[in-house]
Scaffold this motif. Sequence first.
Motif, mmCIF file in Angstrom:
data_model
loop_
_atom_site.group_PDB
_atom_site.id
_atom_site.type_symbol
_atom_site.label_atom_id
_atom_site.label_comp_id
_atom_site.label_asym_id
_atom_site.label_seq_id
_atom_site.Cartn_x
_atom_site.Cartn_y
_atom_site.Cartn_z
ATOM 1 N N UNK A 74 44.273 30.063 35.918
ATOM 2 C CA UNK A 74 44.174 31.497 35.673
ATOM 3 C C UNK A 74 42.743 31.935 35.446
ATOM 4 N N UNK A 75 42.018 31.211 34.604
ATOM 5 C CA UNK A 75 40.624 31.544 34.335
ATOM 6 C C UNK A 75 39.751 31.320 35.564
ATOM 7 N N UNK A 76 40.072 30.292 36.349
ATOM 8 C CA UNK A 76 39.331 30.052 37.590
ATOM 9 C C UNK A 76 39.503 31.224 38.546
ATOM 10 N N UNK A 77 40.741 31.677 38.686
ATOM 11 C CA UNK A 77 41.013 32.825 39.557
ATOM 12 C C UNK A 77 40.265 34.074 39.089
ATOM 13 N N UNK A 78 40.377 34.367 37.803
ATOM 14 C CA UNK A 78 39.807 35.606 37.276
ATOM 15 C C UNK A 78 38.277 35.579 37.258
ATOM 16 N N UNK A 79 37.705 34.501 36.717
ATOM 17 C CA UNK A 79 36.254 34.455 36.525
ATOM 18 C C UNK A 79 35.510 34.091 37.807
ATOM 19 N N UNK A 83 34.536 37.025 40.419
ATOM 20 C CA UNK A 83 33.106 37.290 40.622
ATOM 21 C C UNK A 83 32.782 37.351 42.108
ATOM 22 N N UNK A 84 33.288 36.390 42.870
ATOM 23 C CA UNK A 84 33.018 36.381 44.315
ATOM 24 C C UNK A 84 33.526 37.658 44.981
ATOM 25 N N UNK A 85 34.777 38.014 44.682
ATOM 26 C CA UNK A 85 35.403 39.160 45.343
ATOM 27 C C UNK A 85 34.646 40.460 45.104
ATOM 28 N N UNK A 86 34.076 40.590 43.902
ATOM 29 C CA UNK A 86 33.432 41.861 43.554
ATOM 30 C C UNK A 86 31.908 41.763 43.456
ATOM 31 N N UNK A 116 30.818 36.862 53.819
ATOM 32 C CA UNK A 116 31.784 37.883 53.382
ATOM 33 C C UNK A 116 32.866 38.110 54.434
ATOM 34 N N UNK A 117 33.434 37.003 54.921
ATOM 35 C CA UNK A 117 34.529 37.087 55.878
ATOM 36 C C UNK A 117 35.666 37.906 55.273
ATOM 37 N N UNK A 118 36.191 38.868 56.046
ATOM 38 C CA UNK A 118 37.199 39.805 55.527
ATOM 39 C C UNK A 118 38.439 39.085 55.028
ATOM 40 N N UNK A 119 38.885 38.056 55.768
ATOM 41 C CA UNK A 119 40.080 37.326 55.357
ATOM 42 C C UNK A 119 39.878 36.593 54.044
ATOM 43 N N UNK A 124 40.798 35.985 48.228
ATOM 44 C CA UNK A 124 40.215 35.732 46.916
ATOM 45 C C UNK A 124 40.388 36.930 45.988
ATOM 46 N N UNK A 125 40.265 38.129 46.534
ATOM 47 C CA UNK A 125 40.423 39.325 45.715
ATOM 48 C C UNK A 125 41.830 39.458 45.165
ATOM 49 N N UNK A 126 42.826 39.255 46.032
ATOM 50 C CA UNK A 126 44.221 39.347 45.590
ATOM 51 C C UNK A 126 44.554 38.237 44.598
ATOM 52 N N UNK A 127 43.990 37.058 44.844
ATOM 53 C CA UNK A 127 44.218 35.942 43.927
ATOM 54 C C UNK A 127 43.665 36.253 42.545
#
Length: 226
Positions: A74-79, A83-86, A116-119, A124-127
């Motif tokens: 969970x923390x890996x996904x969020x942090x 960070x990558x997604x945004x 910054x490949x769209x896929x 990563x953003x949804x995750x």
Amino acid sequence: MEEAAAAGSYSHPYIPSDLSLPDYVPGFLSPLTIVAVYILASLFVATTIWLISGRFPRLSTTERWLMCWWAFTGLTHIILEGYFAFSPQFYKEKTPCYLAEVWKEYSKGDSRYAARDAGVVTVEGMTAVLEGPASLLVVYAIATRAAYREVLQLAISLGQLYGTAVYFITSILEGDNFASSTYHYFAYYVFANSFWILIPSLIIVRSWKKICAATEAQVQKKGKAL
């Protein structure tokens, strides 16, 4: 002048070498430092959750391990993934920001992150937004033995498998040639992602059995009542 500027855009360690990353700034931390910090932070999270889970006597050893996994993932996904997604320009970071350093290094195994490949950004953003918070909710659900804990674990694990499948399949369809070296390919692209195939698969099997057993018990209980 224009040729020199164009050449400068390609001054990075990623594949393809002509990938345009204007104002790219090389990483400040060594790969060993990046990995060591990640491992130590993960161990700290797992150890903390393990000790806390010991205060709940009704929990089995497996459930305590699951709490550690869900807190870690969970923390890996969020942090990290959040960070990558945004942070679309992480490769331009001019200070030794650890999160930027992680993605500068990981992009050596899959340059689609730097590009910054769209896929990849979408997955990563949804995750980060959906599966990250849901994973932390599982920690609470297991600790309190909430009725939805197995269903939630099954749903998130299926989502993780789906996201990982999309990640690998899109890479194959696009040529599977985004790693700077064989080492980076297997260490980052293959090995680092294998945990989100193996562990979610095991959780899916376990949760499926638990849900089926609970359903069967409920059916038998109603049958006896009739």
